[in-house]
Design an enzyme around this catalytic site. Sequence first.
Site, short mmCIF file in Angstrom:
data_model
loop_
_atom_site.label_atom_id
_atom_site.label_comp_id
_atom_site.label_asym_id
_atom_site.label_seq_id
_atom_site.Cartn_x
_atom_site.Cartn_y
_atom_site.Cartn_z
CE LYS A 29 -14.83 -29.74 -10.20
NZ LYS A 29 -14.79 -30.76 -11.25
CG ASP A 84 -12.75 -28.97 -13.29
OD1 ASP A 84 -12.28 -29.03 -12.13
OD2 ASP A 84 -13.89 -29.40 -13.59
NE ARG A 100 -5.50 -34.14 -15.64
CZ ARG A 100 -6.35 -34.67 -16.52
NH1 ARG A 100 -5.95 -34.89 -17.77
NH2 ARG A 100 -7.57 -35.00 -16.17
N1 BES Z 1 -11.77 -33.29 -8.77
C1 BES Z 1 -12.21 -33.55 -10.08
C2 BES Z 1 -12.62 -35.00 -10.33
C3 BES Z 1 -13.81 -35.51 -9.56
C4 BES Z 1 -15.06 -35.50 -10.13
C5 BES Z 1 -13.67 -36.04 -8.30
C6 BES Z 1 -16.15 -36.00 -9.45
C7 BES Z 1 -14.76 -36.55 -7.61
C8 BES Z 1 -16.00 -36.52 -8.19
C9 BES Z 1 -11.09 -33.21 -11.06
O1 BES Z 1 -10.25 -32.19 -10.69
C10 BES Z 1 -11.75 -32.79 -12.34
O2 BES Z 1 -12.43 -31.82 -12.33
N2 BES Z 1 -11.53 -33.54 -13.41
C11 BES Z 1 -12.09 -33.24 -14.68
C12 BES Z 1 -11.04 -33.50 -15.72
C13 BES Z 1 -11.40 -32.99 -17.09
C14 BES Z 1 -11.50 -31.48 -17.09
C15 BES Z 1 -10.37 -33.45 -18.07
C16 BES Z 1 -13.30 -34.16 -14.88
O3 BES Z 1 -13.26 -35.30 -14.47
O4 BES Z 1 -14.28 -33.68 -15.44
ZN ZN Z 2 -10.02 -31.86 -8.71
MN MN Z 3 -10.97 -30.27 -11.20
#
Ligand code: BES
Ligand code: ZN
Ligand code: MN
Length: 485
Positions: free
Chosen positions: A261, A331, A335
């Site tokens: 990230k 990321d 899941r």
């Molecule tokens: N923990 C994050 C989601 C998240 C984002 C929670 C902002 C709270 C605030 C999750 O693990 C993540 O990174 N999801 C990705 C998924 C993507 C790579 C398919 C996302 O939402 O960008």
């Molecule tokens: Zn996450």
């Molecule tokens: Mn993530």
Amino acid sequence: MQQIKLTSSKIGEVDADAIIVGYFSDQSSSYAEEISDATGEFVGNLLNNGDFEAKPNEVVVLPYIKGLQANRLVLAGLGKSSEFNAAVALRAAGSAAKALSEKKLGHVVICFPADFLAEAVAGVIVGNHGQDIMRSEPKIHSFGSFSVMTGNTSAVTEGQILGNAINTARMLVNLPPNVLYPETFAERVETLGEESGFEVEVWDDAQLQEQECRTLLAVAQGSDKPPRMLTMKYLGATEDAPVLALVGKGVTFDSGGYSLKPSEGMLDMKCDMGGAATVVGAMQAISLLNLPINVVGYCGLVENLVSGRAYKLGDVIRSRNGKTIEIHNTDAEGRLVLADVLDVASKSGADHIVDFATLTGACLVALGLDCAGLFTNDQKWCDQFREAADLAGEDSWQLPMTDNFSEQIKSNVADLKNVGAGRWGGSITAAKFLEEFVAETPWIHVDIAGPAWSDKEKKWIDAGGSGCFVRTLVQLAKEYSQANL
Ligand code: BES
Ligand code: ZN
Ligand code: MN
């Protein structure tokens, strides 16, 4: 636990640092009349002249008024009586408590309507607690003690349990990731279980391997901190009663892994165990309230980091239930953690499952900061949850689970891949992925990426962790034992 007292003195004679009184905008109350009597024209003029309109969350602090023993009279707006509900009560009391918590006060008394009194008490406890738990000199101070103007002991007890459970969830989210990681999370919950009356079982890495939780372990393997899985049991009903399983995503820090990230998106990622925090808070409240229900909580606890041992893009992992998963994005780790935990829950005799996860940024895009996304394989069960959430006044909205989203998570080399095709509908492809691991069990996935965390403070609650859905789960647990699902 601090003792909250009940009192029935005359308002004018209450000796306290502050007395908080709830006012409807369209209706008087016995408290309001007593205050008018005690203070002569003063408060009446204030109301008549529009200096205080009793709008929801409006707070006016009046120091040292003639006619009252208390040092401060605090008017808390409740809005229209016809629109009064659990959330209005909690927020109004929280707003008044938070406004006062800038000062170090000794004793405070609250006078709120008999309806939703438990939520008002919870609101005071929530408003009194801040995110600055690591600051040498905190800015938010809780009242030395407080009393409630009522004879309703059970409402006060319930409110106190609710408020403390919400604050448990908030505190877990607010603790920094160097302090709260899988092992220390598990230790805190073991202590909490002893105090609150639920059983806690902790699987360490060896047990997780024995249990074939390979996708959870894959996410964890980039960190020096070993993962944990928690099982929390509270059996308040007979053995043959249905079992409600609560599952929480507990990523104590999400760097994104090799799909790293950017810094601005990483700072708040200590909140990525918000789902687990909600489950722990709910377990605390349900046990302390002795609800007649059998409920088992499960939390998958990992840290998602980068190292020479971390999982990579292109890796294929065989999940606990046998389905193979190709990693397209490290990321999308939540899941993967939940896949194994959901499998454990569904194979351990859960009759209904609800999972909570800060799962996707896409859910924030779809529903905004304060609304959770709901996804289900069983409409009746989802309706039951939605009803509980509405009663608790916590925002949620259901999203579709149509088959064409399943197509997107098929892999060319394995059974599944861990992301959809592109960004669109990202919360739904994530939910579709989870659905693969619950078998036929009626299940709801609650994406709390928005409401679990707030960058900005609100009038009734400090910024940081919110403790969202703890109250909804208490409401659901109350109905679950009677429901015919
Ligand atoms: N923990 C994050 C989601 C998240 C984002 C929670 C902002 C709270 C605030 C999750 O693990 C993540 O990174 N999801 C990705 C998924 C993507 C790579 C398919 C996302 O939402 O960008
Ligand atoms: Zn996450
Ligand atoms: Mn993530």
